[in-house]
Every structure is written in C-alpha cells, then in structure tokens.
Motif scaffolding. Structure first.
Motif, PDB file in Angstrom:
ATOM      1  N   VAL A 176       0.845  -1.203   0.000  1.00  0.00           N
ATOM      2  CA  VAL A 176       0.000   0.000   0.000  1.00  0.00           C
ATOM      3  C   VAL A 176       0.877   1.248   0.000  1.00  0.00           C
ATOM      4  CG1 VAL A 176      -1.723   1.329   1.305  1.00  0.00           C
ATOM      5  CG2 VAL A 176      -1.934  -1.159   1.167  1.00  0.00           C
ATOM      6  N   LEU A 177       1.930   1.232   0.822  1.00  0.00           N
ATOM      7  CA  LEU A 177       2.845   2.375   0.911  1.00  0.00           C
ATOM      8  C   LEU A 177       3.447   2.702  -0.460  1.00  0.00           C
ATOM      9  CD1 LEU A 177       4.587   4.466   2.412  1.00  0.00           C
ATOM     10  CD2 LEU A 177       6.150   2.607   3.052  1.00  0.00           C
ATOM     11  N   ILE A 178       3.935   1.691  -1.153  1.00  0.00           N
ATOM     12  CA  ILE A 178       4.572   1.911  -2.455  1.00  0.00           C
ATOM     13  C   ILE A 178       3.538   2.390  -3.485  1.00  0.00           C
ATOM     14  CG2 ILE A 178       5.743   0.739  -4.380  1.00  0.00           C
ATOM     15  CD1 ILE A 178       7.087  -0.986  -2.062  1.00  0.00           C
ATOM     16  N   THR A 179       2.346   1.817  -3.439  1.00  0.00           N
ATOM     17  CA  THR A 179       1.281   2.241  -4.359  1.00  0.00           C
ATOM     18  C   THR A 179       0.950   3.716  -4.156  1.00  0.00           C
ATOM     19  OG1 THR A 179       0.346   0.018  -4.362  1.00  0.00           O
ATOM     20  CG2 THR A 179      -1.109   1.788  -5.093  1.00  0.00           C
ATOM     21  N   ARG A 180       0.855   4.141  -2.896  1.00  0.00           N
ATOM     22  CA  ARG A 180       0.483   5.534  -2.614  1.00  0.00           C
ATOM     23  C   ARG A 180       1.617   6.506  -2.941  1.00  0.00           C
ATOM     24  NH1 ARG A 180      -3.689   5.004   2.503  1.00  0.00           N
ATOM     25  NH2 ARG A 180      -5.059   3.562   1.397  1.00  0.00           N
ATOM     26  N   VAL A 181       2.849   6.077  -2.691  1.00  0.00           N
ATOM     27  CA  VAL A 181       3.998   6.920  -3.061  1.00  0.00           C
ATOM     28  C   VAL A 181       4.051   7.065  -4.580  1.00  0.00           C
ATOM     29  CG1 VAL A 181       6.534   7.010  -3.107  1.00  0.00           C
ATOM     30  CG2 VAL A 181       5.358   6.462  -0.974  1.00  0.00           C
ATOM     31  N   ASN A 182       3.805   5.974  -5.293  1.00  0.00           N
ATOM     32  CA  ASN A 182       3.794   6.025  -6.763  1.00  0.00           C
ATOM     33  C   ASN A 182       2.659   6.894  -7.297  1.00  0.00           C
ATOM     34  OD1 ASN A 182       6.026   4.688  -7.667  1.00  0.00           O
ATOM     35  ND2 ASN A 182       5.045   2.697  -7.869  1.00  0.00           N
ATOM     36  N   GLY A 183       1.589   6.994  -6.508  1.00  0.00           N
ATOM     37  CA  GLY A 183       0.431   7.786  -6.931  1.00  0.00           C
ATOM     38  C   GLY A 183       0.651   9.283  -6.820  1.00  0.00           C
ATOM     39  N   ALA A 184       1.699   9.682  -6.078  1.00  0.00           N
ATOM     40  CA  ALA A 184       2.012  11.114  -5.926  1.00  0.00           C
ATOM     41  C   ALA A 184       3.231  11.421  -6.789  1.00  0.00           C
ATOM     42  CB  ALA A 184       2.302  11.434  -4.461  1.00  0.00           C
ATOM     43  N   LYS A 185       3.009  11.988  -7.951  1.00  0.00           N
ATOM     44  CA  LYS A 185       4.076  12.182  -8.936  1.00  0.00           C
ATOM     45  C   LYS A 185       5.218  13.056  -8.415  1.00  0.00           C
ATOM     46  CE  LYS A 185       2.078   9.519 -11.794  1.00  0.00           C
ATOM     47  NZ  LYS A 185       2.558   8.133 -11.771  1.00  0.00           N
TER      48      LYS A 185
ATOM     49  N   PHE B 127       9.873  -0.681  -9.854  1.00  0.00           N
ATOM     50  CA  PHE B 127       9.496  -2.070 -10.090  1.00  0.00           C
ATOM     51  C   PHE B 127       7.985  -2.248  -9.976  1.00  0.00           C
ATOM     52  CE2 PHE B 127       8.728  -6.444  -8.576  1.00  0.00           C
ATOM     53  CZ  PHE B 127       9.265  -7.147  -9.644  1.00  0.00           C
ATOM     54  N   ALA B 128       7.395  -1.640  -8.932  1.00  0.00           N
ATOM     55  CA  ALA B 128       5.944  -1.739  -8.737  1.00  0.00           C
ATOM     56  C   ALA B 128       5.201  -1.061  -9.874  1.00  0.00           C
ATOM     57  CB  ALA B 128       5.560  -1.104  -7.407  1.00  0.00           C
ATOM     58  N   ASP B 129       5.753   0.055 -10.353  1.00  0.00           N
ATOM     59  CA  ASP B 129       5.125   0.809 -11.440  1.00  0.00           C
ATOM     60  C   ASP B 129       5.135   0.007 -12.741  1.00  0.00           C
ATOM     61  OD1 ASP B 129       3.743   3.108 -11.853  1.00  0.00           O
ATOM     62  OD2 ASP B 129       5.451   4.229 -12.652  1.00  0.00           O
ATOM     63  N   GLU B 130       6.254  -0.672 -12.989  1.00  0.00           N
ATOM     64  CA  GLU B 130       6.385  -1.460 -14.221  1.00  0.00           C
ATOM     65  C   GLU B 130       5.462  -2.670 -14.220  1.00  0.00           C
ATOM     66  OE1 GLU B 130      10.533  -2.403 -14.337  1.00  0.00           O
ATOM     67  OE2 GLU B 130      11.099  -0.288 -14.570  1.00  0.00           O
ATOM     68  N   THR B 131       5.341  -3.330 -13.062  1.00  0.00           N
ATOM     69  CA  THR B 131       4.566  -4.583 -13.012  1.00  0.00           C
ATOM     70  C   THR B 131       3.146  -4.368 -12.499  1.00  0.00           C
ATOM     71  OG1 THR B 131       5.315  -5.025 -10.751  1.00  0.00           O
ATOM     72  CG2 THR B 131       6.659  -5.915 -12.527  1.00  0.00           C
ATOM     73  N   ASN B 132       2.914  -3.168 -11.906  1.00  0.00           N
ATOM     74  CA  ASN B 132       1.632  -2.878 -11.247  1.00  0.00           C
ATOM     75  C   ASN B 132       1.313  -3.850 -10.122  1.00  0.00           C
ATOM     76  OD1 ASN B 132       0.874  -0.568 -12.650  1.00  0.00           O
ATOM     77  ND2 ASN B 132       0.240  -1.805 -14.398  1.00  0.00           N
TER      78      ASN B 132
ATOM     79  N   LEU C  23      12.676  -8.906  -8.198  1.00  0.00           N
ATOM     80  CA  LEU C  23      12.131  -8.719  -6.852  1.00  0.00           C
ATOM     81  C   LEU C  23      13.158  -9.125  -5.796  1.00  0.00           C
ATOM     82  CD1 LEU C  23       9.685  -7.799  -5.251  1.00  0.00           C
ATOM     83  CD2 LEU C  23       8.774 -10.108  -5.394  1.00  0.00           C
ATOM     84  N   GLU C  24      13.836 -10.238  -6.062  1.00  0.00           N
ATOM     85  CA  GLU C  24      14.852 -10.723  -5.115  1.00  0.00           C
ATOM     86  C   GLU C  24      16.001  -9.714  -4.987  1.00  0.00           C
ATOM     87  OE1 GLU C  24      17.636 -14.605  -4.808  1.00  0.00           O
ATOM     88  OE2 GLU C  24      15.621 -14.968  -5.623  1.00  0.00           O
ATOM     89  N   THR C  25      16.406  -9.127  -6.109  1.00  0.00           N
ATOM     90  CA  THR C  25      17.482  -8.130  -6.103  1.00  0.00           C
ATOM     91  C   THR C  25      17.073  -6.903  -5.290  1.00  0.00           C
ATOM     92  OG1 THR C  25      18.049  -8.852  -8.329  1.00  0.00           O
ATOM     93  CG2 THR C  25      19.026  -6.788  -7.602  1.00  0.00           C
ATOM     94  N   ILE C  26      15.822  -6.455  -5.506  1.00  0.00           N
ATOM     95  CA  ILE C  26      15.314  -5.278  -4.789  1.00  0.00           C
ATOM     96  C   ILE C  26      15.191  -5.575  -3.292  1.00  0.00           C
ATOM     97  CG2 ILE C  26      13.285  -3.786  -4.488  1.00  0.00           C
ATOM     98  CD1 ILE C  26      12.934  -4.093  -7.600  1.00  0.00           C
TER      99      ILE C  26
END
Length: 259
Positions: free
Chosen positions: A139-148, A168-173, A183-186
C-alpha cells in the motif's frame, strides 16, 4: 522543580534517598494525572516497528538466528515461519521496549512507566503492523507512486522506500509479480539499506504505522465505538507526507461529509 520545601519535607529529612525520589516521582505522576496529558505512545511504537524492520533485514541477509541462538521468525513471507511465532517475536520487541521504559522510570523522575492499558496498546499495534507488514508495504509503495511529485523530486526515502521499489511496482503494477529475479534483487538492496540507514528505516516505520492506524485500527474502532489510550490520530508525519499516505482516506471522509 522549583526547589521549594514544605514543613513535611523538613520532617522527612531522615528518609533514605530512594524513598525521597519515590515521593518526587509520585508528584510528577500526579501532576500528569491532574492535567490528563499522557506522553504519546507513537514514538515507542515506531521504534519497535523500526526494530522489526531491522530484524527482518538481518534475516533476509542470511542472519537466521538471534544473539541467543534462537531462530529469527519475523517475516510473514517466509514459508518456514509460523504466524504465531512471528506474533510472539513482534510482541517480544514491544515488551522489551516497555521494560526499558520501566527501568528508565525508576531512575528518571521525568519518565514514567506505561500503565497496563498503554502497554497493551503498544504491543497490539506492533504485532498488528508486523503481521501485515508486506500488505502495508504494498500500500505504501502504491500511494507513493500515486504522488508524482515524490518521484520528480526524489523524495522516496522520506517515505522509507527505495526508488527501485517504486519503479518495479510501477512497471509490473504488482509488487508480488512473477519477476522473481528483479524482486529478489530489490529485496536484498532494501534489506541492506534498512540495515545501514537508520533514517530510512525510521521513515518506513512511521509510514507503516500511519497506514496501519488509518486503514486498520481507526475503521475497526469506529465500528466498535471505542477509543485507544492516546487515540489513533496520525500526528507524527508532516502534512505533505500525510496527504500522500491518506489521500484517498481524506477524500472518502470529505465525500461522506458533503453527501
């Protein structure tokens, strides 16, 4: 303290220093009781969540046992870790912090120990965040990505997240996509950063607690019609960050007010 003495103080000069400090301590407590203002529980809870993040990072980087030689069970995504064991570990982190506070209260008259109700609230929140850690992080990453503006000005770390996590989250949604290698690298990079960067670790802990309070605790308490000691208000994050984390919550509340 002003240093003023009463007749009763003069009569008690023969008392030992422990008894005297106890009296002063009681005065401090009764003053707090009179004003009704208690210290916030959030700093202790945030420190505990940060400690859980550090423990998980150590586990992901290969340190599978704690200093007592017991296996670390803190990561809900680890198939070998039983949920009950994870909850026990999380509660243990909280209890250690509560015990440290109690020990400090015995020597420092400006500090008082947490009453049972407050201790239970801290423990419950720490366990609650740890058991939902992965979901809250999504949720945190989704919301951070939502604020340009966050990405534009490179402010990801103020939310305790890595730019790569967001990309990564933005690319794969979906943070939990099939792209295991990336994912493992991140995950490894995040674990290393959390281990060596206490500020990012603390920022992430604050944001995870804020999301837990706003999306889990507050809605439940509203349904039950009860309050927690000190309340569940998120008052430890600045307004710009709060807007990113709570944007949709605030909008929902606003819409229901105007409807």
């Amino acid at each position: 303290h002003s240093g003023r003495r009463s007749a009763a103080d003069d009569d008690d000069d023969d008392d030992d220093s422990a008894s005297s400090s106890k009296t002063e301590k009681k005065k401090g407590d009764s003053l707090r009781d009179a004003t009704g203002i208690r210290p916030s529980l959030h700093p202790t809870t945030i420190n505990c969540v940060a400690e859980a993040l550090l423990l998980r990072s150590q586990f992901l980087l290969g340190k599978k046992q704690n200093k007592d030689g017991q296996e670390i069970t803190i990561d809900t995504s680890d198939p070998q870790s039983e949920p009950l064991q994870i909850a026990i570990t999380a509660a243990g982190i909280a209890m250690a912090a509560i015990d440290r506070r109690k020990a400090a209260a015995e020597t420092d008259e400006t500090t008082d120990e947490f009453p049972t109700e407050e201790s239970q609230t801290i423990s419950g929140r720490v366990v609650g965040v740890v058991m939902r850690m992965r979901e809250l992080e999504d949720v945190l990453i989704t919301r951070v990505n939502g604020a340009k503006w966050v990405g534009k000005y490179g402010e990801e770390e103020s939310f305790g997240v890595l730019k790569k996590e967001c990309q990564f989250a933005d690319e794969t949604n979906n943070v939990s996509d099939d792209n295991e290698t990336s994912l493992e690298t991140i995950e490894k990079q995040l674990a290393e950063t959390i281990k060596i960067n206490p500020l990012l670790r603390m920022n992430r802990a604050e944001c995870l607690l804020a999301l837990f309070l706003s999306t889990v605790e507050q809605p439940k308490l509203e349904i039950m019609g009860v309050d927690m000691p000190g309340g569940s208000k998120v008052d430890f994050i600045d307004s710009d960050q709060l807007e990113v984390l709570m944007g949709d919550v605030a909008k929902t509340a606003e819409n229901s007010t105007h409807s």
